[in-house]
Write a protein that holds these residues in place. Structure first.
Motif, mmCIF file in Angstrom:
data_model
loop_
_atom_site.group_PDB
_atom_site.id
_atom_site.type_symbol
_atom_site.label_atom_id
_atom_site.label_comp_id
_atom_site.label_asym_id
_atom_site.label_seq_id
_atom_site.Cartn_x
_atom_site.Cartn_y
_atom_site.Cartn_z
ATOM 1 N N GLY A 240 -30.333 -24.924 111.833
ATOM 2 C CA GLY A 240 -29.445 -24.625 112.957
ATOM 3 C C GLY A 240 -28.444 -25.736 113.206
ATOM 4 N N VAL A 241 -28.907 -26.994 113.128
ATOM 5 C CA VAL A 241 -28.008 -28.129 113.328
ATOM 6 C C VAL A 241 -26.953 -28.173 112.227
ATOM 7 C CG1 VAL A 241 -27.843 -30.643 113.473
ATOM 8 C CG2 VAL A 241 -29.769 -29.453 114.544
ATOM 9 N N VAL A 242 -27.366 -27.922 110.974
ATOM 10 C CA VAL A 242 -26.418 -27.952 109.853
ATOM 11 C C VAL A 242 -25.377 -26.842 110.000
ATOM 12 C CG1 VAL A 242 -26.166 -27.682 107.360
ATOM 13 C CG2 VAL A 242 -28.055 -29.049 108.279
ATOM 14 N N ILE A 243 -25.826 -25.640 110.341
ATOM 15 C CA ILE A 243 -24.885 -24.527 110.515
ATOM 16 C C ILE A 243 -23.944 -24.813 111.681
ATOM 17 C CG2 ILE A 243 -24.654 -22.101 111.155
ATOM 18 C CD1 ILE A 243 -27.166 -21.496 109.675
ATOM 19 N N GLY A 244 -24.498 -25.285 112.796
ATOM 20 C CA GLY A 244 -23.662 -25.596 113.955
ATOM 21 C C GLY A 244 -22.645 -26.676 113.651
ATOM 22 N N GLY A 245 -23.073 -27.729 112.940
ATOM 23 C CA GLY A 245 -22.140 -28.787 112.561
ATOM 24 C C GLY A 245 -21.079 -28.298 111.593
ATOM 25 N N SER A 246 -21.460 -27.393 110.699
ATOM 26 C CA SER A 246 -20.495 -26.835 109.735
ATOM 27 C C SER A 246 -19.434 -26.011 110.446
ATOM 28 C CB SER A 246 -21.233 -25.972 108.705
ATOM 29 O OG SER A 246 -22.238 -26.703 108.034
ATOM 30 N N PHE A 247 -19.867 -25.155 111.370
ATOM 31 C CA PHE A 247 -18.911 -24.392 112.169
ATOM 32 C C PHE A 247 -17.977 -25.338 112.930
ATOM 33 C CE2 PHE A 247 -21.912 -20.617 112.188
ATOM 34 C CZ PHE A 247 -21.046 -19.798 111.489
ATOM 35 N N LEU A 248 -18.549 -26.395 113.487
ATOM 36 C CA LEU A 248 -17.758 -27.353 114.259
ATOM 37 C C LEU A 248 -16.689 -28.009 113.391
ATOM 38 C CD1 LEU A 248 -17.265 -28.874 116.891
ATOM 39 C CD2 LEU A 248 -19.117 -30.436 116.275
ATOM 40 N N CYS A 249 -17.043 -28.339 112.136
ATOM 41 C CA CYS A 249 -16.074 -28.949 111.213
ATOM 42 C C CYS A 249 -14.855 -28.061 111.018
ATOM 43 C CB CYS A 249 -16.735 -29.219 109.856
ATOM 44 S SG CYS A 249 -17.840 -30.648 109.813
ATOM 45 N N ASN A 253 -11.044 -28.443 112.858
ATOM 46 C CA ASN A 253 -9.942 -28.789 111.957
ATOM 47 C C ASN A 253 -8.639 -28.116 112.372
ATOM 48 O OD1 ASN A 253 -9.350 -30.373 109.550
ATOM 49 N ND2 ASN A 253 -8.904 -28.421 108.548
ATOM 50 N N VAL A 254 -8.729 -27.163 113.283
ATOM 51 C CA VAL A 254 -7.527 -26.559 113.852
ATOM 52 C C VAL A 254 -6.851 -27.536 114.807
ATOM 53 C CG1 VAL A 254 -6.652 -24.673 115.295
ATOM 54 C CG2 VAL A 254 -8.439 -24.228 113.595
ATOM 55 N N LYS A 255 -7.642 -28.356 115.480
ATOM 56 C CA LYS A 255 -7.106 -29.284 116.490
ATOM 57 C C LYS A 255 -6.664 -30.614 115.895
ATOM 58 C CE LYS A 255 -6.167 -30.660 120.663
ATOM 59 N NZ LYS A 255 -5.554 -31.947 120.244
ATOM 60 N N GLY A 256 -7.258 -31.024 114.788
ATOM 61 C CA GLY A 256 -6.917 -32.298 114.167
ATOM 62 C C GLY A 256 -7.492 -32.368 112.767
ATOM 63 N N LEU A 257 -7.309 -33.492 112.115
ATOM 64 C CA LEU A 257 -7.750 -33.662 110.730
ATOM 65 C C LEU A 257 -9.210 -34.103 110.712
ATOM 66 C CD1 LEU A 257 -6.927 -33.507 107.780
ATOM 67 C CD2 LEU A 257 -6.153 -35.875 107.937
ATOM 68 N N VAL A 258 -10.107 -33.136 110.540
ATOM 69 C CA VAL A 258 -11.542 -33.424 110.506
ATOM 70 C C VAL A 258 -11.953 -33.993 109.159
ATOM 71 C CG1 VAL A 258 -13.839 -32.370 110.553
ATOM 72 C CG2 VAL A 258 -12.130 -31.714 112.255
ATOM 73 N N PHE A 259 -11.444 -33.391 108.067
ATOM 74 C CA PHE A 259 -11.880 -33.758 106.715
ATOM 75 C C PHE A 259 -11.150 -35.008 106.228
ATOM 76 C CE2 PHE A 259 -12.630 -29.214 107.240
ATOM 77 C CZ PHE A 259 -13.981 -29.149 106.922
ATOM 78 N N PHE A 264 -17.037 -38.517 112.991
ATOM 79 C CA PHE A 264 -17.725 -37.227 112.987
ATOM 80 C C PHE A 264 -18.115 -36.794 111.581
ATOM 81 C CE2 PHE A 264 -16.965 -32.545 112.585
ATOM 82 C CZ PHE A 264 -18.215 -32.160 113.051
ATOM 83 N N ILE A 265 -17.166 -36.811 110.659
ATOM 84 C CA ILE A 265 -17.466 -36.324 109.312
ATOM 85 C C ILE A 265 -18.445 -37.259 108.615
ATOM 86 C CG2 ILE A 265 -15.656 -37.450 107.955
ATOM 87 C CD1 ILE A 265 -16.627 -33.722 107.826
ATOM 88 N N LYS A 266 -18.387 -38.558 108.914
ATOM 89 C CA LYS A 266 -19.365 -39.492 108.348
ATOM 90 C C LYS A 266 -20.768 -39.158 108.838
ATOM 91 C CE LYS A 266 -16.202 -43.435 107.845
ATOM 92 N NZ LYS A 266 -15.838 -44.783 108.389
ATOM 93 N N GLY A 267 -20.888 -38.838 110.120
ATOM 94 C CA GLY A 267 -22.187 -38.456 110.661
ATOM 95 C C GLY A 267 -22.707 -37.176 110.041
ATOM 96 N N MET A 268 -21.814 -36.208 109.843
ATOM 97 C CA MET A 268 -22.213 -34.931 109.255
ATOM 98 C C MET A 268 -22.637 -35.112 107.797
ATOM 99 S SD MET A 268 -22.541 -31.786 110.152
ATOM 100 C CE MET A 268 -22.933 -30.267 109.261
ATOM 101 N N VAL A 269 -21.891 -35.896 107.035
ATOM 102 C CA VAL A 269 -22.234 -36.143 105.629
ATOM 103 C C VAL A 269 -23.537 -36.923 105.530
ATOM 104 C CG1 VAL A 269 -21.518 -37.383 103.549
ATOM 105 C CG2 VAL A 269 -19.860 -35.995 104.797
ATOM 106 N N LEU A 270 -23.722 -37.910 106.413
ATOM 107 C CA LEU A 270 -24.966 -38.685 106.404
ATOM 108 C C LEU A 270 -26.160 -37.786 106.692
ATOM 109 C CD1 LEU A 270 -26.264 -41.503 106.241
ATOM 110 C CD2 LEU A 270 -25.918 -41.714 108.710
ATOM 111 N N LEU A 271 -26.018 -36.876 107.638
ATOM 112 C CA LEU A 271 -27.084 -35.927 107.944
ATOM 113 C C LEU A 271 -27.433 -35.075 106.729
ATOM 114 C CD1 LEU A 271 -28.922 -34.325 109.910
ATOM 115 C CD2 LEU A 271 -26.921 -32.938 110.483
ATOM 116 N N CYS A 272 -26.409 -34.583 106.043
ATOM 117 C CA CYS A 272 -26.640 -33.730 104.873
ATOM 118 C C CYS A 272 -27.328 -34.490 103.746
ATOM 119 C CB CYS A 272 -25.314 -33.143 104.378
ATOM 120 S SG CYS A 272 -24.568 -31.941 105.502
ATOM 121 N N PHE A 273 -26.881 -35.721 103.490
ATOM 122 C CA PHE A 273 -27.493 -36.508 102.424
ATOM 123 C C PHE A 273 -28.926 -36.895 102.773
ATOM 124 C CE2 PHE A 273 -23.249 -37.051 100.635
ATOM 125 C CZ PHE A 273 -23.528 -37.021 99.278
#
Length: 284
Positions: A240-249, A253-259, A264-273
């Protein structure tokens, strides 16, 4: 005055907000850098995770959710998309229980009621009797205006003013020829006076920089990482956290450069790894 002392004396040079900026009157609260975008987004990820932990583990995680909500509403409303990410992930993973409402036990029902009460408390904080004595009135007006804009979009209309209206009316651009559309123009168009167009939208900025091919490779790479982390986790909570974070990414990205390289993206990538490296040793 306390906010000014923190900003001007305690933050590093790259994290400071200039008092001359128009945004300084309504935003910029905290000890972290990236206060106007990546820091609130990271709190949005924490908010999404805290809601899942509160529903699946212990109710006191609602307190963590409330704590993560405060820097979001004071700095960048885009972090509230963490709630959207949670709701979408909840629907994706709990759709059968949603369709069969009677299958929710009393403990889950109580947690949902607590969530609604905390949401009501959050709106109380936006009243003058709540946060009114802690932050300027202009900040409260700016926060409430965000909810008004979201309501306008959900009703099928385009706001004429405000952040959402500006994005939809003035920040959607495309390269003017096929070659540039496919391969980009290697241009950084965020606040760049040397380019013909300017945009805050992450999708538009990446399209002008590397074109459609680069964009698809970038989004596919991150999407594959998120999918791998999702598939390797055997717990509905972490999925659920991974899906929620993926949707958030992809929504943010409509509001600013997420990728890009940000908190934020460092935290998401760290979680995935972490999930990928530890999946063979422990069940979450």
């Amino acid at each position: 005055q306390f906010r000014n002392y923190i900003n001007l004396n305690l933050l590093t040079l790259d994290a400071k907000l200039s008092p001359s900026r128009s945004l300084y009157g309504t935003r910029g609260y905290g000890f972290a850098s990236g206060q106007l975008f990546s820091y609130p987004l990271f709190n949005g990820l924490v908010l999404c995770a805290a809601l899942w932990f509160a529903l699946k583990k212990r109710v006191y995680f609602f307190g963590v959710a409330l704590a993560s909500l405060l820097p979001i509403i004071l700095n960048a409303r885009v972090g509230l998309m963490g709630i959207t990410g949670f709701c979408l992930s909840f629907v994706a993973l709990e759709r059968r229980r949603i369709l069969n409402v009677w299958r929710f036990n009393s403990k889950t029902t109580a947690k949902i009621l607590i969530l609604l009460l905390l949401g009501s408390f959050g709106f109380f904080l936006l009243e003058p009797s709540g946060l009114g004595n802690l932050v300027p009135e202009s900040s409260l007006v700016w926060i409430l205006d965000g909810f008004t804009q979201i309501g306008t979009v959900l009703s099928g209309n385009t706001p004429e003013e405000g952040s959402v209206g500006v994005l939809l009316n003035h920040h959607i651009h495309y390269p003017d020829n096929l070659e540039s559309f496919l391969f980009g123009q290697a241009e950084y168009i965020f606040g760049n006076r040397l380019t013909s167009v300017s945009s805050d939208i992450g999708y538009t900025r990446i399209l002008f920089y590397g074109g459609l091919i680069y964009s698809l490779i970038l989004y596919f790479t991150f999407g594959l990482l998120f999918w791998k982390a999702f598939s390797k986790s055997r717990s509905k909570l972490v999925r659920g956290v991974v899906i929620g974070g993926s949707f958030l990414c992809f929504i943010a990205n409509v509001k600013g450069l997420v990728f890009s390289s940000n908190h934020f993206i460092k935290g998401m990538v760290l979680l995935c790894f972490f999930i990928l490296f530890d999946s063979s040793k422990q069940k979450y």
